[in-house]
Design a protein around this motif. Sequence first.
Motif, PDB file in Angstrom:
ATOM      1  N   GLY A 149      13.698   3.335  -0.586  1.00 57.26           N
ATOM      2  CA  GLY A 149      14.140   4.239  -1.352  1.00 57.26           C
ATOM      3  C   GLY A 149      12.930   4.445  -2.315  1.00 57.26           C
ATOM      4  O   GLY A 149      13.269   5.009  -3.419  1.00 57.26           O
ATOM      5  N   LEU A 150      11.733   4.950  -1.607  1.00 57.64           N
ATOM      6  CA  LEU A 150      11.119   5.904  -2.022  1.00 57.64           C
ATOM      7  C   LEU A 150      11.330   7.874  -2.477  1.00 57.64           C
ATOM      8  O   LEU A 150      10.536   8.071  -3.255  1.00 57.64           O
ATOM      9  CB  LEU A 150       9.412   5.378  -1.473  1.00 57.64           C
ATOM     10  N   THR A 151      11.560   7.247  -1.237  1.00 60.87           N
ATOM     11  CA  THR A 151      12.027   9.015  -0.803  1.00 60.87           C
ATOM     12  C   THR A 151      12.746   9.925  -1.394  1.00 60.87           C
ATOM     13  O   THR A 151      14.317   8.806  -2.148  1.00 60.87           O
ATOM     14  CB  THR A 151      12.018   9.411   0.771  1.00 60.87           C
ATOM     15  N   THR A 152      13.036  11.053  -1.968  1.00 59.00           N
ATOM     16  CA  THR A 152      13.631  11.965  -3.324  1.00 59.00           C
ATOM     17  C   THR A 152      14.969  12.245  -2.370  1.00 59.00           C
ATOM     18  O   THR A 152      14.996  12.619  -0.847  1.00 59.00           O
ATOM     19  CB  THR A 152      13.244  12.627  -3.729  1.00 59.00           C
TER      20      THR A 152
ATOM     21  N   LYS B  52      10.160   6.930   7.469  1.00 62.43           N
ATOM     22  CA  LYS B  52      11.334   6.143   7.740  1.00 62.43           C
ATOM     23  C   LYS B  52      11.400   4.936   7.458  1.00 62.43           C
ATOM     24  O   LYS B  52      12.381   4.748   5.880  1.00 62.43           O
ATOM     25  CB  LYS B  52      11.186   5.845   9.432  1.00 62.43           C
ATOM     26  N   LYS B  53      10.190   3.888   6.729  1.00 64.82           N
ATOM     27  CA  LYS B  53       9.878   2.933   5.907  1.00 64.82           C
ATOM     28  C   LYS B  53      10.051   3.450   4.813  1.00 64.82           C
ATOM     29  O   LYS B  53      10.871   2.911   3.436  1.00 64.82           O
ATOM     30  CB  LYS B  53       8.255   2.458   6.470  1.00 64.82           C
ATOM     31  N   ALA B  54       9.726   4.346   3.768  1.00 67.77           N
ATOM     32  CA  ALA B  54       9.318   4.854   2.613  1.00 67.77           C
ATOM     33  C   ALA B  54      10.994   5.517   2.083  1.00 67.77           C
ATOM     34  O   ALA B  54      11.622   5.130   1.474  1.00 67.77           O
ATOM     35  CB  ALA B  54       8.841   5.975   1.947  1.00 67.77           C
ATOM     36  N   LYS B  55      11.579   5.856   3.632  1.00 63.47           N
ATOM     37  CA  LYS B  55      13.505   5.882   3.203  1.00 63.47           C
ATOM     38  C   LYS B  55      13.532   4.626   2.579  1.00 63.47           C
ATOM     39  O   LYS B  55      14.625   4.536   2.492  1.00 63.47           O
ATOM     40  CB  LYS B  55      13.473   7.034   4.367  1.00 63.47           C
ATOM     41  N   ARG B  56      14.085   3.769   4.098  1.00 65.15           N
ATOM     42  CA  ARG B  56      14.457   2.761   3.650  1.00 65.15           C
ATOM     43  C   ARG B  56      13.975   1.994   2.242  1.00 65.15           C
ATOM     44  O   ARG B  56      14.364   0.973   1.845  1.00 65.15           O
ATOM     45  CB  ARG B  56      14.170   1.689   4.862  1.00 65.15           C
TER      46      ARG B  56
ATOM     47  N   LYS C  79      -0.960  10.445  -2.060  1.00 69.86           N
ATOM     48  CA  LYS C  79      -1.338  10.699  -1.248  1.00 69.86           C
ATOM     49  C   LYS C  79       0.150  11.195  -0.370  1.00 69.86           C
ATOM     50  O   LYS C  79       1.560  11.047  -0.689  1.00 69.86           O
ATOM     51  CB  LYS C  79      -1.923  10.088  -0.360  1.00 69.86           C
ATOM     52  N   SER C  80      -0.125  12.121   1.012  1.00 74.19           N
ATOM     53  CA  SER C  80       0.384  12.890   1.620  1.00 74.19           C
ATOM     54  C   SER C  80       0.531  11.056   2.446  1.00 74.19           C
ATOM     55  O   SER C  80       0.141  10.555   2.916  1.00 74.19           O
ATOM     56  CB  SER C  80      -0.353  13.510   2.734  1.00 74.19           C
ATOM     57  N   ILE C  81       2.230  11.952   3.169  1.00 73.27           N
ATOM     58  CA  ILE C  81       2.703  10.830   4.263  1.00 73.27           C
ATOM     59  C   ILE C  81       1.806  10.500   5.662  1.00 73.27           C
ATOM     60  O   ILE C  81       1.691   9.909   5.432  1.00 73.27           O
ATOM     61  CB  ILE C  81       4.100  11.399   4.974  1.00 73.27           C
ATOM     62  N   ILE C  82       0.735  11.629   5.694  1.00 74.99           N
ATOM     63  CA  ILE C  82      -0.179  11.879   7.085  1.00 74.99           C
ATOM     64  C   ILE C  82      -1.023  10.864   6.569  1.00 74.99           C
ATOM     65  O   ILE C  82      -1.777  10.097   7.328  1.00 74.99           O
ATOM     66  CB  ILE C  82      -0.556  13.561   6.781  1.00 74.99           C
TER      67      ILE C  82
ATOM     68  N   TYR D 160       0.661  -1.211  -0.125  1.00 72.59           N
ATOM     69  CA  TYR D 160      -0.349  -0.385   0.467  1.00 72.59           C
ATOM     70  C   TYR D 160       1.095   1.163   0.017  1.00 72.59           C
ATOM     71  O   TYR D 160       0.784   2.445  -0.506  1.00 72.59           O
ATOM     72  CB  TYR D 160      -0.666  -0.245   1.214  1.00 72.59           C
ATOM     73  N   LEU D 161       1.961   1.307   0.631  1.00 74.53           N
ATOM     74  CA  LEU D 161       2.902   2.685   0.919  1.00 74.53           C
ATOM     75  C   LEU D 161       3.404   2.542  -0.416  1.00 74.53           C
ATOM     76  O   LEU D 161       3.488   3.783  -0.984  1.00 74.53           O
ATOM     77  CB  LEU D 161       4.052   1.965   1.812  1.00 74.53           C
ATOM     78  N   ILE D 162       4.357   1.478  -1.239  1.00 78.72           N
ATOM     79  CA  ILE D 162       4.983   1.530  -2.394  1.00 78.72           C
ATOM     80  C   ILE D 162       3.721   2.454  -3.466  1.00 78.72           C
ATOM     81  O   ILE D 162       3.954   3.104  -3.996  1.00 78.72           O
ATOM     82  CB  ILE D 162       5.044   0.457  -3.064  1.00 78.72           C
ATOM     83  N   SER D 163       2.298   2.014  -3.588  1.00 76.87           N
ATOM     84  CA  SER D 163       1.205   2.063  -4.673  1.00 76.87           C
ATOM     85  C   SER D 163       0.687   3.417  -4.276  1.00 76.87           C
ATOM     86  O   SER D 163       0.498   4.266  -5.497  1.00 76.87           O
ATOM     87  CB  SER D 163       0.548   1.117  -4.162  1.00 76.87           C
ATOM     88  N   LYS D 164       1.087   4.202  -3.332  1.00 78.03           N
ATOM     89  CA  LYS D 164       0.155   5.068  -2.283  1.00 78.03           C
ATOM     90  C   LYS D 164       0.818   6.592  -2.416  1.00 78.03           C
ATOM     91  O   LYS D 164       1.097   7.630  -2.134  1.00 78.03           O
ATOM     92  CB  LYS D 164      -0.729   5.325  -1.780  1.00 78.03           C
ATOM     93  N   TYR D 165       2.450   5.983  -2.036  1.00 81.10           N
ATOM     94  CA  TYR D 165       3.212   6.906  -2.387  1.00 81.10           C
ATOM     95  C   TYR D 165       3.221   8.268  -2.959  1.00 81.10           C
ATOM     96  O   TYR D 165       4.008   9.800  -2.496  1.00 81.10           O
ATOM     97  CB  TYR D 165       4.812   6.527  -1.797  1.00 81.10           C
TER      98      TYR D 165
END
Length: 193
Positions: A45-48, A39-43, A21-24, A13-18
């Motif tokens: 590699g979703l964050t820029t 933190k999970k998104a960063k691990r 949608k906003s993190i909140i 879900y996080l990968i598909s919605k990153y």
Amino acid sequence: MPYKRWVKDEIDYLISKYNEKSIIAIADDLNRTKDSVFKKAKRLGLTTELKYWTEKELHFLIEKWGKKSVGFIAKELDRSVTSIRKKANELKLGPERIANGEFLTTGDIGYLLNKNPSLVYRWTRDGMIKGRRLGKKKVFQIRPNHFINFLKDHPNKWCANKARVNLIKPYFYYSNRSNVPEWFINKVENDVR
């Protein structure tokens, strides 16, 4: 709050919605804290990576703010609309609606001239600034060319020393003028002395 292990459905879900949608919002959907989601998104590699502003980009933003839409500027600089808005706010370039609106409000003109919006409202109500009323709240919509006409016809009502002159200049282009007129330049020079 104790550590809550991420399950495959949450990660998917996080990968598909990153990027949608906003993190909140994702944190609310997953019943997690925003820090946990970030933190999970960063691990994953979703964050820029943080992209620092160059002098060229800053100059482009300052030059185009007030003449082009935020979307146009974002596309040209290959940045997000949010990034453009944040940097414009940081540089105190003025509200977005001033920069990209077809009409001004008495509050916008108050901001540009560094005057109380109630005073600008009275000027508009009394016919010094041509505008049209909108809705039941009696909000005035003022075209940029009518604002420019007010500046020209009533030079004693505003002071270039206090006004945000660099934010006013783009309105000459909105008003189908090819450059800043001589009367405006003279007013600015005389007020600065």
